[in-house]
Design an enzyme around this catalytic site. Structure first.
Site, mmCIF file in Angstrom:
data_model
loop_
_atom_site.group_PDB
_atom_site.id
_atom_site.type_symbol
_atom_site.label_atom_id
_atom_site.label_comp_id
_atom_site.label_asym_id
_atom_site.label_seq_id
_atom_site.Cartn_x
_atom_site.Cartn_y
_atom_site.Cartn_z
ATOM 1 C CB SER A 147 43.299 45.324 20.432
ATOM 2 O OG SER A 147 43.911 44.087 20.669
ATOM 3 C CG ASP A 178 42.917 43.655 27.974
ATOM 4 O OD1 ASP A 178 42.928 42.514 27.489
ATOM 5 O OD2 ASP A 178 42.940 44.691 27.298
ATOM 6 C CG HIS A 198 40.957 43.280 24.770
ATOM 7 N ND1 HIS A 198 42.104 44.048 24.828
ATOM 8 C CD2 HIS A 198 40.859 42.896 23.467
ATOM 9 C CE1 HIS A 198 42.663 44.114 23.631
ATOM 10 N NE2 HIS A 198 41.924 43.434 22.777
HETATM 11 N N1 GSH Z 1 38.832 35.503 20.379
HETATM 12 C C1 GSH Z 1 38.297 36.823 20.234
HETATM 13 C C2 GSH Z 1 39.470 37.750 20.049
HETATM 14 C C3 GSH Z 1 39.215 38.897 19.204
HETATM 15 C C4 GSH Z 1 38.994 40.166 19.985
HETATM 16 O O1 GSH Z 1 38.920 40.228 21.213
HETATM 17 N N2 GSH Z 1 38.863 41.206 19.218
HETATM 18 C C5 GSH Z 1 38.723 42.511 19.785
HETATM 19 C C6 GSH Z 1 39.845 43.345 19.250
HETATM 20 S S1 GSH Z 1 41.405 42.571 19.605
HETATM 21 C C7 GSH Z 1 37.394 43.130 19.368
HETATM 22 O O2 GSH Z 1 37.269 44.321 19.335
HETATM 23 N N3 GSH Z 1 36.399 42.275 19.018
HETATM 24 C C8 GSH Z 1 35.158 42.727 18.474
HETATM 25 C C9 GSH Z 1 34.205 43.399 19.414
HETATM 26 O O3 GSH Z 1 34.347 43.287 20.641
HETATM 27 O O4 GSH Z 1 33.278 44.083 18.914
HETATM 28 C C10 GSH Z 1 37.323 36.826 19.077
HETATM 29 O O5 GSH Z 1 37.437 36.005 18.162
HETATM 30 O O6 GSH Z 1 36.399 37.674 19.083
#
Ligand code: GSH
Length: 278
Positions: A148, A224, A257
């Site tokens: 991302s 996604d 995602h």
């Molecule tokens: N609204 C979401 C968006 C953030 C998101 O999806 N982050 C992704 C990268 S863009 C991620 O890897 N989150 C942490 C995880 O899944 O461990 C949040 O606050 O967690």
């Protein structure tokens, strides 16, 4: 440059370790994680894959959720997982999840208040590899990958430094930050309102101007939740096609995602990088 070891876990015959250090580039204390494969015991330096995580992440997400260690141990590749921004009470921040701490976007900020600490581009390209190659039996053979916001970071950093990385890959990257709300918000804050300055950190622009090619692999889930509004891989595909750039972009039905998607395909990314790291 001294570093302080703060955790150690044996994993697939190698070691997952976390370190704390003072970053002169970011002007604050930082944490990173490294996975050292069992091959470090042979006395030969191993190559490294730098992993750049996405919004809200730290060094922990990829190490705890992707299962990256199993095949890294088999192939003898060290994994380096930095944090996604400078952090601390005296570091600028924002209430939203997509700006400030946890959202460094791998650029060098030029605008106040961000320019005091937010120099993630220089940290990833220069300071961190110097630390890694000084303190660990890790060679200068480097690959770079990410997810991302970190996919955007990996692609732009490899495209801007083709002599430093033998290959690049990304999961669900922000393909053209200049053309999506996440990128426009962050670049306005970090780089200012002048959109011409943003192009230095846009993968599509960089592909368009590339004179030396770093082999690239991208995987993207079709379910996604950020695909249409933010990620726009079709822009990356079009830029690569126009330039005959060596990009393999795979779409996968049903995947979202999350790190469940990354865990499903991380093995193919490691095997891709291993071909070029030898
Ligand atoms: N609204 C979401 C968006 C953030 C998101 O999806 N982050 C992704 C990268 S863009 C991620 O890897 N989150 C942490 C995880 O899944 O461990 C949040 O606050 O967690």
């Amino acid at each position: 440059m001294s570093i302080e070891n703060i955790s150690n876990n044996k994993c697939f015959g190698g070691w997952h370790k976390q370190y704390r250090h003072r970053s002169s580039t970011l002007n604050c204390e930082m944490r990173f994680a490294v996975f050292l494969p069992p091959q470090i015991n042979t006395g030969v330096k191993v190559p490294a894959l730098y992993w750049l995580s996405g919004l809200t992440c730290t060094d922990e997400n990829v190490m705890q959720k992707s299962g990256i260690q199993r095949v890294a141990a088999e192939l003898g590749i060290a994994i380096i997982a930095p944090d996604t921004s400078p952090r601390g009470d005296d570091v600028a921040n924002d209430d939203s999840y997509d700006l400030g701490q946890g959202a460094g976007f791998y650029v060098n900020a030029s605008q106040a208040p961000w320019n005091r600490h937010f120099h993630m581009y220089d940290y990833i390209v220069k300071e961190l590899p110097e630390i890694i190659e000084q303190h660990f039996p890790i060679s200068e053979q480097r690959a770079i990958s990410g997810h991302s916001m970190g996919g955007h970071g990996a692609l732009t950093i490899a495209l801007k430094n083709p002599e430093r990385y033998s290959s690049v890959s990304a999961f669900s990257p922000i393909s053209s930050p200049v053309n999506c709300p996440w990128g426009q918000k962050a670049f306005t804050a970090y780089l200012g309102a002048e959109q011409a300055d943003w192009k230095a950190y846009d993968s599509c622009e960089l592909i368009n101007n590339a004179t030396r090619f770093v082999p690239a692999l991208v995987d993207q889930g079709n379910d996604d939740q950020f695909l249409i509004e933010q990620l726009k891989p079709q822009l990356l595909e079009a830029a690569a096609r126009a330039k005959n750039y060596p990009l393999q972009l795979n779409y996968h039905d049903g995947y979202d995602h999350s790190y469940y998607f990354i865990a499903s395909f991380i093995e193919s990314h490691l095997r891709f990088h291993a071909k070029y790291l030898r």
